[in-house]
Write an enzyme that holds these catalytic residues in place. Structure first.
Site, short mmCIF file in Angstrom:
data_model
loop_
_atom_site.label_atom_id
_atom_site.label_comp_id
_atom_site.label_asym_id
_atom_site.label_seq_id
_atom_site.Cartn_x
_atom_site.Cartn_y
_atom_site.Cartn_z
N HIS A 130 0.83 -1.21 0.00
CA HIS A 130 0.00 0.00 0.00
C HIS A 130 0.86 1.25 0.00
O HIS A 130 1.81 1.34 0.75
CB HIS A 130 -0.96 0.02 1.20
CG HIS A 130 -0.28 -0.14 2.53
ND1 HIS A 130 0.12 -1.36 3.01
CD2 HIS A 130 0.07 0.76 3.47
CE1 HIS A 130 0.69 -1.20 4.20
NE2 HIS A 130 0.68 0.08 4.50
N HIS B 42 0.75 5.24 0.87
CA HIS B 42 0.00 6.26 1.61
C HIS B 42 0.03 7.56 0.80
O HIS B 42 1.11 8.02 0.42
CB HIS B 42 0.70 6.55 2.95
CG HIS B 42 0.69 5.42 3.92
ND1 HIS B 42 -0.20 5.35 4.97
CD2 HIS B 42 1.47 4.32 4.03
CE1 HIS B 42 0.05 4.26 5.69
NE2 HIS B 42 1.05 3.61 5.14
#
Ligand code: 5GP
Ligand code: ZN
Length: 139
Positions: free
Chosen positions: A99, A101
């Site tokens: 992931h 951010h």
């Protein structure tokens, strides 16, 4: 990846504030925002982090990150955006599904990402050599 919370979010088994999705990627608000609008962009396939993603996923990932970053920045009237990824637990990765951010930034938000150090005389050259040797052996 039955136990992965981000796989469950993609499948809708855990609710999320979805911002965007396309064929291969999914974006949703982080449950604990650094600044309001903090968004996570994840691949729909389970990869641990960027280091184990196949090359053919990377162009689409970066295009999605750019598209969503522009929307986040505009949507919350941010002045900038920090794009960050932790790879491996030593780097602060807690959720082991890749992931990025996207963190909206404001001039007065007071966020300092990391302290900086200095190299000793000759040290930077040695470290640069260690890294370039690894690049040569990976070709
Ligand atoms: P990491 O520390 O692994 O880079 O970031 C994991 C991020 O996932 C954290 O910022 C955390 O707030 C977020 N997060 C963890 N669990 C959930 C969840 O169930 N829903 C959402 N929306 N975000 C989560
Ligand atoms: Zn997963």
């Amino acid at each position: 990846m039955d136990e992965c919370i981000f796989c469950k979010i993609i499948k809708g088994e855990i609710p999320s504030n979805k911002v965007y999705e396309n064929k291969n990627f999914f974006a949703f608000l982080d449950i604990g925002p650094v600044n309001k609008g903090h968004t996570l962009v994840i691949p729909k396939k389970h990869y641990k982090n960027l280091l184990d993603m196949p090359e053919e996923e990377l162009k689409g990932y970066m295009e999605t990150i750019q598209k969503v970053s522009n929307a986040v920045k505009k949507g919350v009237n941010a002045e900038g955006i920090s794009i960050n990824m932790s790879n491996e637990s030593a780097a602060g990765q807690v959720v082991m599904h890749a992931h990025f951010h996207l963190i909206p930034r404001f001039k007065d938000d007071g966020l300092r990402l990391w302290p900086q150090g200095r190299y000793k005389e000759g040290e930077a050259d040695k470290i640069k050599d260690k890294i370039t040797n690894c690049l040569e052996s990976s070709n």
